[in-house]
Design a protein around this motif. Structure first.
Motif, PDB file in Angstrom:
ATOM      1  N   HIS A 157      40.379  39.000  29.751  1.00  0.00           N
ATOM      2  CA  HIS A 157      41.156  38.671  30.946  1.00  0.00           C
ATOM      3  C   HIS A 157      42.661  38.812  30.742  1.00  0.00           C
ATOM      4  O   HIS A 157      43.433  38.396  31.605  1.00  0.00           O
ATOM      5  CB  HIS A 157      40.826  37.243  31.394  1.00  0.00           C
ATOM      6  CG  HIS A 157      39.376  37.043  31.673  1.00  0.00           C
ATOM      7  ND1 HIS A 157      38.696  37.752  32.631  1.00  0.00           N
ATOM      8  CD2 HIS A 157      38.458  36.216  31.093  1.00  0.00           C
ATOM      9  CE1 HIS A 157      37.430  37.385  32.650  1.00  0.00           C
ATOM     10  NE2 HIS A 157      37.262  36.453  31.732  1.00  0.00           N
ATOM     11  N   VAL A 159      45.628  40.836  31.189  1.00  0.00           N
ATOM     12  CA  VAL A 159      45.916  42.023  31.995  1.00  0.00           C
ATOM     13  C   VAL A 159      46.797  43.015  31.242  1.00  0.00           C
ATOM     14  O   VAL A 159      46.683  44.235  31.442  1.00  0.00           O
ATOM     15  CB  VAL A 159      46.554  41.603  33.341  1.00  0.00           C
ATOM     16  CG1 VAL A 159      47.970  41.074  33.139  1.00  0.00           C
ATOM     17  CG2 VAL A 159      46.560  42.758  34.321  1.00  0.00           C
ATOM     18  N   ARG A 162      44.445  44.967  29.130  1.00  0.00           N
ATOM     19  CA  ARG A 162      43.658  45.899  29.931  1.00  0.00           C
ATOM     20  C   ARG A 162      44.496  47.105  30.361  1.00  0.00           C
ATOM     21  O   ARG A 162      43.980  48.228  30.458  1.00  0.00           O
ATOM     22  CB  ARG A 162      43.088  45.176  31.151  1.00  0.00           C
ATOM     23  CG  ARG A 162      42.133  44.035  30.814  1.00  0.00           C
ATOM     24  CD  ARG A 162      40.870  44.524  30.128  1.00  0.00           C
ATOM     25  NE  ARG A 162      39.993  45.218  31.031  1.00  0.00           N
ATOM     26  CZ  ARG A 162      39.014  44.639  31.734  1.00  0.00           C
ATOM     27  NH1 ARG A 162      38.796  43.331  31.602  1.00  0.00           N
ATOM     28  NH2 ARG A 162      38.252  45.344  32.527  1.00  0.00           N
ATOM     29  N   HIS A 181      39.318  49.756  33.515  1.00  0.00           N
ATOM     30  CA  HIS A 181      40.455  48.897  33.176  1.00  0.00           C
ATOM     31  C   HIS A 181      41.484  48.880  34.309  1.00  0.00           C
ATOM     32  O   HIS A 181      42.077  47.839  34.605  1.00  0.00           O
ATOM     33  CB  HIS A 181      41.102  49.380  31.874  1.00  0.00           C
ATOM     34  CG  HIS A 181      40.227  49.195  30.672  1.00  0.00           C
ATOM     35  ND1 HIS A 181      39.660  47.987  30.343  1.00  0.00           N
ATOM     36  CD2 HIS A 181      39.821  50.070  29.718  1.00  0.00           C
ATOM     37  CE1 HIS A 181      38.944  48.115  29.239  1.00  0.00           C
ATOM     38  NE2 HIS A 181      39.024  49.369  28.841  1.00  0.00           N
ATOM     39  N   TYR A 184      40.591  46.476  37.039  1.00  0.00           N
ATOM     40  CA  TYR A 184      40.917  45.082  36.707  1.00  0.00           C
ATOM     41  C   TYR A 184      42.406  44.814  36.927  1.00  0.00           C
ATOM     42  O   TYR A 184      42.788  43.771  37.455  1.00  0.00           O
ATOM     43  CB  TYR A 184      40.546  44.783  35.255  1.00  0.00           C
ATOM     44  CG  TYR A 184      40.736  43.326  34.892  1.00  0.00           C
ATOM     45  CD1 TYR A 184      39.725  42.401  35.097  1.00  0.00           C
ATOM     46  CD2 TYR A 184      41.949  42.867  34.366  1.00  0.00           C
ATOM     47  CE1 TYR A 184      39.899  41.063  34.795  1.00  0.00           C
ATOM     48  CE2 TYR A 184      42.138  41.531  34.062  1.00  0.00           C
ATOM     49  CZ  TYR A 184      41.100  40.635  34.276  1.00  0.00           C
ATOM     50  OH  TYR A 184      41.289  39.304  34.000  1.00  0.00           O
TER      51      TYR A 184
END
Length: 454
Positions: A157, A159, A162, A181, A184
């Motif tokens: 989680h 970011v 990601r 990715h 997200y």
């Protein structure tokens, strides 16, 4: 050296004046006999060594932190690491510096620092991300992919992680991995949402839908709608709007307004009109079949945007609602002209959604008092793309005894879904004369004609 035990006094009892008996505690005490030269030298060595050890232990991390500020380069980070060699974060930062060099020596140093950092923090996701970059530069794609997967597994989680994972996947040409990715990031990071969407859209094949990239929750959808409107992306804005409009809380008013205006700018009159009633909080609902909005001027105020009336401020002209004059309902629109010399007036208009190719009737009621113009005040229907006049009513001027009807027939060209209904007042015939007087408008309508010959 001799160790002996002493009784520690009960200081709390003494302070309170208690009669409690003192409690004996065995406290180890190190006694060093210094009656010889050798003993004094030994004591001095112990003190110096202890002080150095304490300074290194206590002050080392503080000094390292001061040396390794945010602008530190590799040399300064190495200095900081000398003060605190166990700092895994310093090893990670040094690895990033050496990775940036890109040469064989730098990559070798980067690996040593990353491996040291992992020994101290084996579950640190960004250290594994660094190893993924390192293995990628070294050409070991399989090992790099394993390191990246582990990094994401450890911190799914984050970011920032990601985002970096998406960029690394793009470098490898792994489209599906990058899209996962980026999707997200679209949900979780408002600051990167616009860039993430642009990247993701470029990766989609022509037959693939943007739907998979659009989040499902209210706040990410609101943020994405703002991005789409800021980029004037009508396709993304429509997709996001359709997903967001039924969710709570309501879409913020400024975004609702921007979306309607984007639809109007792109000529999508029917789509804009379909959501207009849900967008505005106040307005006069037009009679069935009437394309105008608030043509009777019954709303508390003119909104000045969208499908409501808009007014351009012109020196010498005052435009406002008048509750003392009305042909229908409670009020009308009043225009007062004072000393408007040598020019015309076209500062009141409304954008109207129409059906392409259809014939309409433009109708209104007007009343004048001392209105001095060349051809009177009239209503026109124009195209919104170039301002071409499609039709206009007769004019009203002078002083009328009562309300008079203004009317015209208009054929909407094929392919046109938006027109502009505009109030027009020509200048006086003599350039030296001034446009002056008052005029009221009410019950402005644009309704489909009954049959092609109507």
């Amino acid at each position: 050296m001799v160790t002996e035990a002493r009784a520690a006094p009960n200081r709390g009892a003494e302070a309170l004046g208690s009669r409690a008996e003192p409690r004996s505690e065995a406290v180890p005490v190190l006694l060093v006999r210094v009656d010889s030269r050798a003993a004094r030298v030994l004591l001095w060595v112990l003190v110096v060594v202890g002080a150095g050890w304490m300074a290194k232990t206590i002050a080392g991390p503080v000094i390292a932190s001061a040396v390794a500020d945010v602008r530190a380069n590799a040399a300064r980070l190495e200095q900081a690491l000398a003060w605190d060699p166990g700092d895994a974060h310093l090893h990670q930062r040094l690895a990033a510096e050496y990775l940036a060099l890109g040469d064989a020596a730098g990559l070798d140093r980067a690996r040593r620092h990353l491996e040291t950092a992992l020994r101290r923090r084996p579950a640190h996701a960004f250290t594994w991300l660094g190893l993924a970059r390192l293995d990628s530069l070294a050409g070991d794609r399989a090992r790099a992919r394993r390191a990246l997967d582990l990094a994401v597994l450890l911190s799914p989680h984050d970011v920032n992680l990601r985002w970096e994972a998406a960029l690394l996947a793009l470098e490898w040409g792994e489209r599906d991995l990058a899209l996962g990715h980026l999707a997200y990031v679209l949900i979780a990071d408002p600051n990167r949402r616009s860039t993430a969407f642009d990247l993701a859209r470029r990766l989609l094949r022509p037959e693939e839908s943007l739907t998979a990239l659009v989040p499902a929750k209210a706040q990410p959808l609101t943020d994405l709608l703002e991005v789409a409107l800021g980029h004037q992306d009508a396709r993304l804005a429509q997709l996001t709007w359709e997903r967001r409009v039924g969710l709570a809380p309501p879409i913020p008013e400024h975004l609702r307004r921007q979306y309607v205006e984007l639809l109007l700018r792109t000529g999508r009159g029917a789509a804009a009109r379909a959501i207009w009633r849900d967008v505005v909080s106040d307005g006069y609902a037009a009679p069935a079949g009437d394309a105008m909005w608030n043509g009777g001027f019954e709303a508390r105020a003119l909104l000045g945007w969208g499908f409501d009336w808009q007014v351009l401020e012109v020196p010498g002209v005052r435009v406002g609602l008048d509750g003392g004059q009305a042909a229908e309902g409670r009020q009308s629109l009043r225009l007062m002209f004072t000393r408007v010399r040598g020019s015309d007036f076209a500062g009141v208009w409304q954008t109207v959604a129409v059906e392409p190719g259809r014939i309409y009737r433009l109708r209104a009621l007007a009343k004048a008092s001392g209105l001095v113009t060349r051809s009177g005040l009239k209503l026109q229907v124009l195209t919104t793309d170039g301002g071409r006049v499609l039709a206009e009513t007769e004019g009203v001027s002078g002083t009328t005894s009562d309300w008079v009807r203004l009317e015209s027939r208009v054929q909407i060209p094929a392919g046109v879904s938006l027109v502009q209904v505009r109030v027009r007042c020509d200048p006086p015939r003599d350039p030296e004369d001034s446009l002056a007087g008052k005029v009221w408008l009410d019950d402005v309508r644009l309704v489909p004609a009954e049959g092609a010959g109507a």
